[in-house]
Design an enzyme around this catalytic site. Structure first.
Site, PDB file in Angstrom:
ATOM      1  N   ARG A  60      -7.542 -18.961  -6.170  1.00 18.19           N
ATOM      2  CA  ARG A  60      -8.036 -17.563  -6.575  1.00 18.19           C
ATOM      3  C   ARG A  60      -8.441 -16.594  -5.421  1.00 18.19           C
ATOM      4  O   ARG A  60      -8.477 -15.478  -5.159  1.00 18.19           O
ATOM      5  CB  ARG A  60      -8.656 -17.428  -7.895  1.00 18.19           C
ATOM      6  CG  ARG A  60      -9.166 -15.979  -8.118  1.00 18.19           C
ATOM      7  CD  ARG A  60      -9.389 -15.977  -9.707  1.00 18.19           C
ATOM      8  NE  ARG A  60      -9.876 -17.034 -10.348  1.00 18.19           N
ATOM      9  CZ  ARG A  60     -11.233 -17.652 -10.217  1.00 18.19           C
ATOM     10  NH1 ARG A  60     -11.988 -16.898  -9.264  1.00 18.19           N
ATOM     11  NH2 ARG A  60     -11.564 -18.445 -10.901  1.00 18.19           N
ATOM     12  N   TYR A 113       3.740   8.413 -10.262  1.00 16.20           N
ATOM     13  CA  TYR A 113       4.267   7.101 -11.051  1.00 16.20           C
ATOM     14  C   TYR A 113       3.646   7.227 -12.430  1.00 16.20           C
ATOM     15  O   TYR A 113       2.590   7.081 -12.499  1.00 16.20           O
ATOM     16  CB  TYR A 113       3.943   5.879 -10.246  1.00 16.20           C
ATOM     17  CG  TYR A 113       4.591   4.573 -11.125  1.00 16.20           C
ATOM     18  CD1 TYR A 113       5.526   4.650 -11.734  1.00 16.20           C
ATOM     19  CD2 TYR A 113       3.391   3.510 -11.630  1.00 16.20           C
ATOM     20  CE1 TYR A 113       6.035   3.574 -12.751  1.00 16.20           C
ATOM     21  CE2 TYR A 113       3.856   2.549 -12.218  1.00 16.20           C
ATOM     22  CZ  TYR A 113       5.198   2.556 -12.899  1.00 16.20           C
ATOM     23  OH  TYR A 113       5.303   1.547 -13.493  1.00 16.20           O
ATOM     24  N   ASP A 186      -0.875   6.122  -2.066  1.00 15.38           N
ATOM     25  CA  ASP A 186       0.144   5.272  -2.585  1.00 15.38           C
ATOM     26  C   ASP A 186       1.748   5.283  -1.802  1.00 15.38           C
ATOM     27  O   ASP A 186       2.218   6.264  -1.921  1.00 15.38           O
ATOM     28  CB  ASP A 186       0.685   5.614  -4.094  1.00 15.38           C
ATOM     29  CG  ASP A 186       1.625   4.310  -4.793  1.00 15.38           C
ATOM     30  OD1 ASP A 186       2.288   3.907  -3.803  1.00 15.38           O
ATOM     31  OD2 ASP A 186       1.518   4.347  -5.682  1.00 15.38           O
ATOM     32  N   LYS A 211       8.666  -3.175  -4.605  1.00 12.39           N
ATOM     33  CA  LYS A 211       9.717  -2.446  -4.044  1.00 12.39           C
ATOM     34  C   LYS A 211      10.078  -2.518  -2.583  1.00 12.39           C
ATOM     35  O   LYS A 211      10.657  -3.327  -2.520  1.00 12.39           O
ATOM     36  CB  LYS A 211       9.145  -0.774  -4.267  1.00 12.39           C
ATOM     37  CG  LYS A 211       8.496  -0.586  -5.536  1.00 12.39           C
ATOM     38  CD  LYS A 211       9.344  -0.704  -6.711  1.00 12.39           C
ATOM     39  CE  LYS A 211       8.853  -0.752  -8.206  1.00 12.39           C
ATOM     40  NZ  LYS A 211       7.422  -0.487  -8.663  1.00 12.39           N
TER      41      LYS A 211
HETATM   42  C1  LIG Z   1       4.878   4.703  -6.405  1.00 11.22           C
HETATM   43  C2  LIG Z   1       4.370   3.658  -7.368  1.00 11.22           C
HETATM   44  N1  LIG Z   1       3.105   2.870  -7.364  1.00 11.22           N
HETATM   45  C3  LIG Z   1       2.821   1.729  -8.247  1.00 11.22           C
HETATM   46  C4  LIG Z   1       3.732   1.276  -8.865  1.00 11.22           C
HETATM   47  C5  LIG Z   1       3.378   0.103  -9.992  1.00 11.22           C
HETATM   48  O1  LIG Z   1       3.602  -1.125  -9.034  1.00 11.22           O
HETATM   49  P1  LIG Z   1       4.139  -2.407 -10.103  1.00 11.22           P
HETATM   50  O2  LIG Z   1       5.387  -2.156 -10.921  1.00 11.22           O
HETATM   51  O3  LIG Z   1       4.483  -3.550  -8.975  1.00 11.22           O
HETATM   52  O4  LIG Z   1       2.997  -2.968 -10.901  1.00 11.22           O
HETATM   53  C6  LIG Z   1       5.085   1.710  -8.882  1.00 11.22           C
HETATM   54  C7  LIG Z   1       6.185   0.784 -10.102  1.00 11.22           C
HETATM   55  O5  LIG Z   1       7.100   1.479 -10.098  1.00 11.22           O
HETATM   56  C8  LIG Z   1       5.441   2.622  -8.350  1.00 11.22           C
HETATM   57  O6  LIG Z   1       6.655   3.371  -8.274  1.00 11.22           O
END
Ligand SMILES: Cc1ncc(COP(=O)(O)O)c(C=O)c1O
Length: 391
Positions: A60, A113, A186, A211
């Protein structure tokens, strides 16, 4: 000596041949604990990610496979330190829990998101962290919002999910710095190949590595990358205290994916440009959202801060919601599903799928919107698939 280029770092950073066997890719250290040479006598100080502690104790806290991924991501984003998590949401949660306290305020994008919105609205708001949606593509709106109520964090997505709006990272970095807020970007949609927010003045980069970084739709993951080692230490403390670290196999799959990020992104961008052009000229399409189009309001900022315009394209169906939904079920190569950034093309209806949690809020998305994650298949096949589904 010249600094190594992006593709070299993607293949080599954090990935020196294994010190014991010489294995040319970091092995999957599928292990929870490590033998100590006497109490507190930890092995492996300075190896794959263990440079931040005195060696390996318990997975961890640190694991060599995860450490290799973290070192690679730090190099790709030009950060001092990266931390890898079990998902993008786990990374976001760790960041907010580390930097915010009850009574703090966060500015979030009006377009983001849906899961990020849900985290602020349904989780952190209950712990006394307030939020305000602001159009991040308008730096003056951010400045005004901070003047009315200072924020601990300015949270930016660029390009945004799903409307592909673009925020000027360096302008927002100046505004955030003047008011003492942390600028979090992000960078999931762009990936570090197309955009490097830390170099533009951001304090923290967030990724859903699920992604483009992973790139093959076979693993969930998240990451935080920071410019400041002190903040990196605090995040590492929270990650260990709360426990949402990436597992070794997930870290290994992500690291395997990231090696080809540059070539994949080039092809995603090439295909997306052609698809956006085709859709923009199509009679059944009302509006196309793609920062590579000269008509996109964020085109100039995107051209300034990105190496390419990415693989995500959204559009509004001229015949409304029912036709948009029907379109999503009619494609052959674009698979109907959530997520994005994999080599295979995906299609989805954000209002009913990824962004259902934003219904009724300032982040609600149009009901006639379709989002495409353009893959790296033969572009003519993708064009034909979309044309026939629009017919
Ligand atoms: C722009 C963006 N940030 C964060 C996330 C969250 O990531 P995760 O699905 O890996 O938890 C997503 C998921 O689609 C996303 O598109």
């Amino acid at each position: 000596m010249r600094a190594d280029g992006f593709e070299t770092l993607a293949i080599h950073a954090g990935q020196e041949p294994d010190p014991v066997t010489g294995a040319v890719v970091p092995p999957i250290y599928q292990v929870s604990t490590y033998k100590q040479d006497g109490v507190g006598g930890l092995r492996g100080a300075g190896l794959h990610g263990a440079g931040w502690n005195e060696g390996y104790e318990y997975s961890r806290s640190a694991n060599p496979t995860r450490g290799a991924l973290e070192d690679c991501l730090a190099a790709l984003e030009g950060g001092a330190r990266a931390l890898a998590f079990a998902s993008g949401m786990a990374a976001e949660d760790c960041l907010l829990r580390t930097v915010c306290r009850p009574g703090d305020h966060v500015l979030i994008p009006v377009d983001a998101y849906g899961g990020t919105y849900r985290l602020h609205d349904k989780v952190f708001a209950n712990w006394g962290v307030s939020y305000l949606p602001v159009p991040m593509s308008e730096p003056e709106a951010v400045r005004n919002a901070l003047a009315i109520k200072p924020a601990r964090v300015v949270w930016v997505e660029t390009p945004t999910n799903p409307l592909l709006s673009v925020a000027d990272i360096s302008a927002l970095a100046n505004i955030a710095r003047e008011s003492g807020a942390l600028l979090v970007v992000d960078n999931t949609f762009a990936s570090p190949y197309l955009q490097q927010p830390l170099a533009l003045g951001a304090d923290v980069v967030v990724h859903s590595t699920t992604k483009y970084i992973g790139g093959h739709s076979d693993v969930l993951g998240g990451a935080l990358v920071v410019r400041d080692t002190g903040l990196g230490e605090h995040l590492s403390f929270t990650q260990n205290a709360t426990g949402a670290a990436a597992g070794p196999f997930d870290a290994w799959l992500t690291l395997r994916g990231v090696k080809t990020l540059g070539v994949r992104m080039d092809r995603h961008c090439q295909n997306a440009v052609r698809i956006a052009d085709m859709l923009a000229a199509h009679t059944r399409v009302a509006e196309v959202f793609y920062p590579g189009l000269g008509s996109h309001p964020g085109h100039e900022v995107a051209a300034k801060q990105m190496r390419g315009f990415g693989g995500m394209v959204s559009f509004r169906h001229r015949e409304g919601e029912a036709e948009a939904v029907a379109f999503c079920g009619r494609t052959r190569l674009f698979t109907l599903g959530e997520s994005l950034g994999g080599v295979e093309s995906l299609v989805e209806h954000p209002a009913k799928m990824t962004h259902a949690s934003a219904a009724g809020s300032a982040l609600e998305v149009p009901a006639d919107l379709v989002r495409l994650s353009v893959g790296i298949e033969t572009c003519d096949d993708l064009l034909e698939d979309l044309r026939s589904a629009l017919r």
